[in-house]
Design an enzyme around this catalytic site. Structure first.
Site, short mmCIF file in Angstrom:
data_model
loop_
_atom_site.label_atom_id
_atom_site.label_comp_id
_atom_site.label_asym_id
_atom_site.label_seq_id
_atom_site.Cartn_x
_atom_site.Cartn_y
_atom_site.Cartn_z
N SER A 125 -29.94 -19.72 103.87
CA SER A 125 -29.91 -18.43 103.19
C SER A 125 -30.22 -18.63 101.70
CB SER A 125 -28.57 -17.75 103.43
OG SER A 125 -28.62 -16.37 103.11
N ASP A 247 -31.88 -12.53 113.60
CA ASP A 247 -31.33 -12.44 112.24
C ASP A 247 -31.32 -10.98 111.79
OD1 ASP A 247 -30.75 -12.51 109.52
OD2 ASP A 247 -31.97 -14.28 109.13
N HIS A 275 -28.22 -14.97 111.80
CA HIS A 275 -28.60 -15.47 110.48
C HIS A 275 -28.11 -16.89 110.20
CE1 HIS A 275 -29.71 -15.23 106.28
NE2 HIS A 275 -28.46 -15.43 105.88
#
Length: 300
Positions: A125, A247, A275
């Site tokens: 991320s 995601d 995710h």
């Protein structure tokens, strides 16, 4: 750093991967040009794996190295994990300077003092954006990149416009709310059963560290990594892009954007995964990383 040095609530950790990681966390006094005082930095050290490039795992926004509690044991003995400046259990004394530039300089200082040979950066991320920024500035330190559902094309935290008094306190209080954090966690997973009490505790432990609110505000006000989009095509090192097919945080379009933009890249999809493949599908994630790292190993 032992469990007793973590926030007291760490004593309630219950899942084996969480309790094992808690016993491995250490503090390094990282010397930087940011301040005369060394910065206490939380990390987990790798074992002795001189034959392959070490891995350095970098967590996402408002997170910590506990994010890698399920993946790290599958990558040992070659994997390190570190808390970025202003995040996790690392010191927050440099709050006024908490920008991507300061984070990058601190990370480079940590790398120099603890590892000092080319690494494979594994960024999840926002950690993916931090890894990209690092690799572009210090290419000699990076043997390869692994981007897990990474930011870089995506805009930074949407709270930026709220980070003025008194809205900044309201925004961080909102993020601190357990129900809000549970909702975000549920959105991050495809399989909602992963949102256990232990997982929620792992995701919230660092909120108890002094300066959490101020650091979050300072980083968000800096603008985050919104400057990276035009630079992604400049990445020269081999890059593995890993992406959960479901995601719901960043969506899935950026996975192919990374693959198209980075010349020497490969995209691996993780099915039935949201995710956080490193938490939801750690074995599949490790299985994708292993051959990528193997091909970067010295041949002599």
């Amino acid at each position: 750093m032992t469990v007793s040095v973590l926030p007291i609530a760490a004593a309630a950790l219950s899942e084996l991967t969480s309790t094992d990681l808690a016993t491995r966390v250490q503090l390094a006094a990282v010397k930087t040009s940011l301040t005369e005082t060394p910065i206490p930095t939380a990390y987990v050290a790798a074992g002795d794996a001189a034959s392959t490039p070490p891995l350095l795992l970098i967590h996402g926004f408002d997170s910590s190295l506990f994010e890698f509690r399920r993946l790290l044991p599958l990558l040992d003995p070659s994997a390190w994990a570190v808390d970025l400046l202003g995040f996790g259990f690392s010191d927050r004394a440099l709050i006024p300077n908490l920008s991507p530039g300061a984070i990058k300089l601190h990370l480079h200082s940590f790398w120099q003092q603890q590892i000092n040979r080319p690494v494979v950066l594994v960024g999840a991320s926002m950690g993916g954006a931090a890894a990209i920024d690092f690799a572009l500035t210090y290419p000699e330190a990076v043997a390869g990149l692994v981007l897990i559902d990474a930011a870089g094309f995506a805009a930074g935290p949407a709270m930026g416009n709220l980070m003025v008094p008194p809205l900044d306190s309201w925004a961080t209080a909102f993020l601190r709310n357990p129900r809000v954090r549970r909702s975000i966690s549920r959105q991050a997973y495809f399989d909602k059963t992963f949102v256990t009490a232990d997982a929620e505790l792992c995701a919230a432990l660092h909120l108890q560290c002094p300066g959490w609110k101020e650091a979050l505000i300072a980083f968000t006000k800096s603008g985050g990594y919104n400057f990276l989009t035009a630079k992604i095509s400049e990445i020269a090192c081999p890059t593995l892009v890993i992406w959960g097919e479901q995601d719901k945080i960043l969506g899935t379009k950026d996975a192919q954007r990374f693959e198209r933009a980075i010349p020497n890249s490969k995209l691996v999809w993780i099915p039935q995964c949201g995710h956080v493949p490193h938490l939801e599908k750690p074995r599949e994630t490790a299985a994708a990383i292993a051959p990528f790292v193997a091909q970067l190993a010295p041949t002599d």
